[in-house]
Design a protein around this motif. Structure first.
Motif, PDB file in Angstrom:
ATOM      1  N   ASP A   1       0.842  -1.197   0.000  1.00 19.17           N
ATOM      2  CA  ASP A   1       0.000   0.000   0.000  1.00 19.17           C
ATOM      3  C   ASP A   1       0.873   1.241   0.000  1.00 19.17           C
ATOM      4  O   ASP A   1       2.042   1.204   0.371  1.00 19.17           O
ATOM      5  CB  ASP A   1      -0.921   0.005   1.222  1.00 19.17           C
ATOM      6  N   SER A   2       0.254   2.334  -0.434  1.00 19.19           N
ATOM      7  CA  SER A   2       0.916   3.656  -0.438  1.00 19.19           C
ATOM      8  C   SER A   2       2.210   3.668  -1.226  1.00 19.19           C
ATOM      9  O   SER A   2       3.246   4.083  -0.709  1.00 19.19           O
ATOM     10  CB  SER A   2       1.171   4.132   0.995  1.00 19.19           C
ATOM     11  N   PRO A   3       2.224   3.262  -2.504  1.00 18.01           N
ATOM     12  CA  PRO A   3       1.082   2.747  -3.268  1.00 18.01           C
ATOM     13  C   PRO A   3       1.060   1.215  -3.299  1.00 18.01           C
ATOM     14  O   PRO A   3       2.058   0.565  -2.988  1.00 18.01           O
ATOM     15  CB  PRO A   3       1.381   3.276  -4.676  1.00 18.01           C
ATOM     16  N   ARG A   4      -0.075   0.646  -3.711  1.00 18.03           N
ATOM     17  CA  ARG A   4      -0.135  -0.784  -4.046  1.00 18.03           C
ATOM     18  C   ARG A   4       0.550  -0.949  -5.404  1.00 18.03           C
ATOM     19  O   ARG A   4       0.125  -0.379  -6.402  1.00 18.03           O
ATOM     20  CB  ARG A   4      -1.589  -1.245  -4.102  1.00 18.03           C
ATOM     21  N   LEU A   5       1.637  -1.727  -5.433  1.00 21.64           N
ATOM     22  CA  LEU A   5       2.435  -1.930  -6.642  1.00 21.64           C
ATOM     23  C   LEU A   5       2.638  -3.422  -6.857  1.00 21.64           C
ATOM     24  O   LEU A   5       3.138  -4.120  -5.973  1.00 21.64           O
ATOM     25  CB  LEU A   5       3.791  -1.226  -6.505  1.00 21.64           C
ATOM     26  N   VAL A   6       2.259  -3.929  -8.034  1.00 23.86           N
ATOM     27  CA  VAL A   6       2.289  -5.362  -8.306  1.00 23.86           C
ATOM     28  C   VAL A   6       2.990  -5.618  -9.641  1.00 23.86           C
ATOM     29  O   VAL A   6       2.722  -4.925 -10.632  1.00 23.86           O
ATOM     30  CB  VAL A   6       0.860  -5.958  -8.350  1.00 23.86           C
ATOM     31  N   LEU A   7       3.876  -6.606  -9.652  1.00 24.54           N
ATOM     32  CA  LEU A   7       4.614  -7.002 -10.851  1.00 24.54           C
ATOM     33  C   LEU A   7       4.043  -8.303 -11.406  1.00 24.54           C
ATOM     34  O   LEU A   7       3.733  -9.232 -10.647  1.00 24.54           O
ATOM     35  CB  LEU A   7       6.091  -7.199 -10.492  1.00 24.54           C
ATOM     36  N   PHE A   8       3.917  -8.391 -12.742  1.00 28.64           N
ATOM     37  CA  PHE A   8       3.446  -9.597 -13.409  1.00 28.64           C
ATOM     38  C   PHE A   8       4.467  -9.996 -14.473  1.00 28.64           C
ATOM     39  O   PHE A   8       4.585  -9.331 -15.514  1.00 28.64           O
ATOM     40  CB  PHE A   8       2.075  -9.362 -14.053  1.00 28.64           C
ATOM     41  N   LYS A   9       5.212 -11.056 -14.212  1.00 28.53           N
ATOM     42  CA  LYS A   9       6.209 -11.527 -15.159  1.00 28.53           C
ATOM     43  C   LYS A   9       5.533 -12.223 -16.337  1.00 28.53           C
ATOM     44  O   LYS A   9       4.521 -12.905 -16.188  1.00 28.53           O
ATOM     45  CB  LYS A   9       7.162 -12.495 -14.463  1.00 28.53           C
ATOM     46  N   SER A  10       6.111 -12.059 -17.533  1.00 31.79           N
ATOM     47  CA  SER A  10       5.659 -12.744 -18.759  1.00 31.79           C
ATOM     48  C   SER A  10       4.183 -12.497 -19.055  1.00 31.79           C
ATOM     49  O   SER A  10       3.474 -13.386 -19.516  1.00 31.79           O
ATOM     50  CB  SER A  10       5.937 -14.254 -18.659  1.00 31.79           C
TER      51      SER A  10
ATOM     52  N   ALA B   1      -6.432   3.541 -11.734  1.00 29.58           N
ATOM     53  CA  ALA B   1      -5.309   2.602 -11.727  1.00 29.58           C
ATOM     54  C   ALA B   1      -4.497   2.789 -13.001  1.00 29.58           C
ATOM     55  O   ALA B   1      -5.005   3.268 -14.024  1.00 29.58           O
ATOM     56  CB  ALA B   1      -5.804   1.158 -11.622  1.00 29.58           C
ATOM     57  N   THR B   2      -3.224   2.397 -12.931  1.00 30.96           N
ATOM     58  CA  THR B   2      -2.308   2.492 -14.066  1.00 30.96           C
ATOM     59  C   THR B   2      -1.668   1.132 -14.298  1.00 30.96           C
ATOM     60  O   THR B   2      -1.126   0.530 -13.372  1.00 30.96           O
ATOM     61  CB  THR B   2      -1.209   3.540 -13.796  1.00 30.96           C
ATOM     62  N   PHE B   3      -1.738   0.655 -15.545  1.00 33.72           N
ATOM     63  CA  PHE B   3      -1.176  -0.650 -15.908  1.00 33.72           C
ATOM     64  C   PHE B   3      -0.131  -0.408 -16.993  1.00 33.72           C
ATOM     65  O   PHE B   3      -0.433   0.146 -18.060  1.00 33.72           O
ATOM     66  CB  PHE B   3      -2.274  -1.578 -16.425  1.00 33.72           C
ATOM     67  N   ILE B   4       1.111  -0.809 -16.732  1.00 38.48           N
ATOM     68  CA  ILE B   4       2.235  -0.558 -17.639  1.00 38.48           C
ATOM     69  C   ILE B   4       2.744  -1.876 -18.205  1.00 38.48           C
ATOM     70  O   ILE B   4       3.053  -2.811 -17.453  1.00 38.48           O
ATOM     71  CB  ILE B   4       3.379   0.172 -16.916  1.00 38.48           C
ATOM     72  N   LEU B   5       2.835  -1.959 -19.521  1.00 40.43           N
ATOM     73  CA  LEU B   5       3.406  -3.108 -20.215  1.00 40.43           C
ATOM     74  C   LEU B   5       4.805  -2.737 -20.702  1.00 40.43           C
ATOM     75  O   LEU B   5       5.003  -1.668 -21.274  1.00 40.43           O
ATOM     76  CB  LEU B   5       2.542  -3.488 -21.421  1.00 40.43           C
ATOM     77  N   VAL B   6       5.772  -3.613 -20.491  1.00 41.23           N
ATOM     78  CA  VAL B   6       7.149  -3.332 -20.890  1.00 41.23           C
ATOM     79  C   VAL B   6       7.456  -4.064 -22.193  1.00 41.23           C
ATOM     80  O   VAL B   6       7.302  -5.279 -22.289  1.00 41.23           O
ATOM     81  CB  VAL B   6       8.138  -3.764 -19.792  1.00 41.23           C
ATOM     82  N   LEU B   7       7.879  -3.296 -23.193  1.00 41.94           N
ATOM     83  CA  LEU B   7       8.247  -3.873 -24.486  1.00 41.94           C
ATOM     84  C   LEU B   7       9.767  -4.030 -24.624  1.00 41.94           C
ATOM     85  O   LEU B   7      10.238  -4.967 -25.253  1.00 41.94           O
ATOM     86  CB  LEU B   7       7.717  -2.996 -25.625  1.00 41.94           C
ATOM     87  N   LYS B   8      10.490  -3.096 -24.057  1.00 43.96           N
ATOM     88  CA  LYS B   8      11.958  -3.168 -24.089  1.00 43.96           C
ATOM     89  C   LYS B   8      12.486  -2.337 -22.942  1.00 43.96           C
ATOM     90  O   LYS B   8      12.050  -1.206 -22.728  1.00 43.96           O
ATOM     91  CB  LYS B   8      12.500  -2.633 -25.426  1.00 43.96           C
ATOM     92  N   HIS B   9      13.434  -2.903 -22.196  1.00 46.63           N
ATOM     93  CA  HIS B   9      14.021  -2.150 -21.095  1.00 46.63           C
ATOM     94  C   HIS B   9      15.476  -1.847 -21.400  1.00 46.63           C
ATOM     95  O   HIS B   9      16.195  -2.709 -21.909  1.00 46.63           O
ATOM     96  CB  HIS B   9      13.917  -2.904 -19.770  1.00 46.63           C
ATOM     97  N   PRO B  10      15.929  -0.618 -21.113  1.00 41.28           N
ATOM     98  CA  PRO B  10      17.319  -0.270 -21.403  1.00 41.28           C
ATOM     99  C   PRO B  10      18.281  -1.072 -20.542  1.00 41.28           C
ATOM    100  O   PRO B  10      17.926  -1.555 -19.463  1.00 41.28           O
ATOM    101  CB  PRO B  10      17.380   1.224 -21.066  1.00 41.28           C
TER     102      PRO B  10
ATOM    103  N   ASP C   1       6.983  -8.096 -19.290  1.00 40.68           N
ATOM    104  CA  ASP C   1       6.447  -7.970 -17.937  1.00 40.68           C
ATOM    105  C   ASP C   1       5.467  -6.795 -17.856  1.00 40.68           C
ATOM    106  O   ASP C   1       5.407  -5.950 -18.748  1.00 40.68           O
ATOM    107  CB  ASP C   1       7.574  -7.760 -16.925  1.00 40.68           C
ATOM    108  N   ALA C   2       4.738  -6.734 -16.748  1.00 39.51           N
ATOM    109  CA  ALA C   2       3.775  -5.651 -16.544  1.00 39.51           C
ATOM    110  C   ALA C   2       3.818  -5.201 -15.094  1.00 39.51           C
ATOM    111  O   ALA C   2       4.160  -5.962 -14.184  1.00 39.51           O
ATOM    112  CB  ALA C   2       2.368  -6.108 -16.919  1.00 39.51           C
ATOM    113  N   LEU C   3       3.459  -3.932 -14.882  1.00 35.58           N
ATOM    114  CA  LEU C   3       3.332  -3.347 -13.549  1.00 35.58           C
ATOM    115  C   LEU C   3       1.928  -2.765 -13.392  1.00 35.58           C
ATOM    116  O   LEU C   3       1.401  -2.140 -14.318  1.00 35.58           O
ATOM    117  CB  LEU C   3       4.343  -2.222 -13.333  1.00 35.58           C
ATOM    118  N   LEU C   4       1.358  -2.940 -12.214  1.00 36.03           N
ATOM    119  CA  LEU C   4       0.090  -2.301 -11.860  1.00 36.03           C
ATOM    120  C   LEU C   4       0.303  -1.485 -10.597  1.00 36.03           C
ATOM    121  O   LEU C   4       0.884  -1.975  -9.626  1.00 36.03           O
ATOM    122  CB  LEU C   4      -0.993  -3.361 -11.598  1.00 36.03           C
ATOM    123  N   PHE C   5      -0.152  -0.224 -10.615  1.00 35.15           N
ATOM    124  CA  PHE C   5      -0.256   0.508  -9.357  1.00 35.15           C
ATOM    125  C   PHE C   5      -1.583   1.249  -9.333  1.00 35.15           C
ATOM    126  O   PHE C   5      -2.131   1.630 -10.366  1.00 35.15           O
ATOM    127  CB  PHE C   5       0.937   1.452  -9.116  1.00 35.15           C
ATOM    128  N   TRP C   6      -2.089   1.434  -8.118  1.00 36.82           N
ATOM    129  CA  TRP C   6      -3.399   2.044  -7.922  1.00 36.82           C
ATOM    130  C   TRP C   6      -3.253   3.528  -7.613  1.00 36.82           C
ATOM    131  O   TRP C   6      -2.463   3.918  -6.757  1.00 36.82           O
ATOM    132  CB  TRP C   6      -4.147   1.339  -6.790  1.00 36.82           C
TER     133      TRP C   6
END
Length: 437
Positions: free
Chosen positions: A181-190, A318-327, A372-377
């Motif tokens: 919490d503060s913030p709720r941050l969740v990682l989703f692999k693959s 909420a914000t959902f981020i999808l990663v296509l390429k990471h430096p 991978d993807a990230l979610l935060f509220w």
């Protein structure tokens, strides 16, 4: 688009379904004094069968950890399925790759301080899977049950952000909760397949234009605050499958989502700290500025409640981020106001340097890999009466803004960064009710 810019409620600490395997090295199984076997005898036994233990450790420890994770889940959600009324999965996820240094330390501190270090959750050390695409984990997202049909009234402000919805994605067996919490941050692999990653890049790479920020008067322009390039791709069957999957995971109607926005960051490009909701843009009288009012109107705001902008008065929930390429260096996403961050960097005198949060290892953050993807509220359940309006300063949203969701895309130092953002509102986005089009 985003706006620049302490609350406490959390998933109970016993919920360590996805954290137990990741941080099992910090756990120590308790000694059973009632067994009648001394530690010296145990040591001799271990030395005598060392080779056998080494051979069997991987399979037995994985099963023990699986049972421990399931037990932790059952304690928190007795008699329930993994998705409440939305469906279930039989097996929990495999061990997760550890998060990067800047979030690992803070997450471990929170888990320990909240009493989440449980002996049963550490039956053995489990090796995380190798980095890269994991088809079995990806299939877990594809197997998510569909959401129920929603009546028009739900899209028009009648939908509720309950605690069950707030916890829905964090309960998924493939989820890694980086911050409760503060913030709720969740990682989703693959979360994405390699083919989906390539598709999103291919439909966007020839159409990138400089990203803009909105000002208080409602006009947008390029700014040194945000130096990326972006594109709103035309929907395709592949993008539809991706957005459908996002909303089945998060538990929010798909019509609440804005279009996917593809972003590319080249060397040195960044996005300074900002919130995705617009609650930082209120006057002392709690009236929204013109940019925020127009922003809220896209989801039936700035009025609150049923028939209007729902629990967030039309704001991003909420914000959902999808990663296509990471430096290969830099480009991580950090949360300088997160509770974990503030506990780590307190009194370190960073105020003189606006970019300190991209350099300090105590800051909550993540650098997910491609796919991978990230979610935060941006809001959490519970708040006010759900009435009023930001037009006249009477708004009292029934969900609570999370100001600690302030985040930054740090400068790319080597390589380039590609992401896709799906912002999700508290009511239908640009929704036109039936028979009114």
């Amino acid at each position: 688009m985003a706006f620049r810019g302490v609350h406490t409620s959390s998933l109970p600490a016993v919920y360590s379904d996805s954290m137990g395997a990741t941080y099992s090295k910090t756990f120590k199984p308790s000694r059973d004094s009632s067994s009648g076997v001394s530690w010296r005898v145990l040591t001799l036994l271990l030395l005598g069968v060392g080779a056998t233990v080494y051979t069997l450790r991987s399979s037995s420890s994985s099963e023990a950890a699986r049972v421990a994770r399931q037990a932790a889940y059952d304690k928190l959600y007795p008699g329930s399925t993994r998705y409440g009324a939305r469906g279930s999965m039989e097996e929990p996820g495999t061990a997760h790759a550890p998060v990067r240094k800047w979030s690992q330390r803070g997450v471990r501190r929170v888990l320990e301080s909240e009493g989440a270090v449980q002996a049963e959750a550490a039956a053995a050390t489990v090796r995380p899977p190798a980095s890269g695409f994991d088809p079995e984990r990806h299939q877990q997202y594809l197997d998510l049950p569909p959401l129920p049909a929603f009546p028009p009234s739900e899209y028009m402000g009648g939908w509720a952000l309950t605690q069950d919805v707030y916890d829905c994605a964090a309960r998924h067996p493939a989820a890694t909760v980086l911050s409760f919490d503060s913030p709720r941050l969740v990682l989703f692999k693959s979360f994405l397949s390699p083919g989906e990653v390539d598709h999103l890049v291919d439909i966007s790479k020839d159409h990138m234009a400089r990203s803009e920020v909105l000002h208080a008067d409602g006009d947008g322009s390029v700014s040194d605050i945000r130096t990326s390039y972006g594109h709103w791709p035309t929907p395709t069957p592949t993008t539809h499958n991706i957005t459908d999957r996002i909303h089945r995971l998060v538990g929010i109607p798909e019509k609440f989502g804005e279009d996917l926005y593809v972003l590319r960051y080249l060397l040195g490009q960044q996005y300074e700290a900002h919130n995705d909701h617009c609650m930082d843009n209120l006057s002392r009288s709690r009236k929204a500025d013109p940019a925020c009012r127009d922003f809220l109107k896209r989801a039936r705001g700035p009025e609150c409640g049923p028939g209007h902008g729902g629990e967030t008065c039309g704001d991003r929930m909420a914000t959902f981020i999808l990663v296509l390429k990471h430096p290969s260096k830099g480009g991580h996403t950090v949360f300088p106001e997160a509770t974990i961050t503030q506990a780590s960097v307190k009194n370190h005198g960073h105020a003189a340097d606006d970019s300190w949060y991209c350099k300090d290892s105590g800051v909550l953050g993540a650098a997910p890999e491609a796919g991978d993807a990230l979610l935060f509220w941006d809001y959490r359940p519970g708040g006010g009466s759900g009435q009023g309006s930001y037009e006249d300063g009477t708004a009292d949203p029934s969900a609570t803004p999370v100001y600690e969701a302030l985040h930054s895309g740090c400068p790319v130092l080597e390589g380039e960064k590609w992401i896709v953002t799906r912002w999700i509102r508290g009511a239908g986005f640009d929704y036109v009710p039936p028979n009114t089009a």
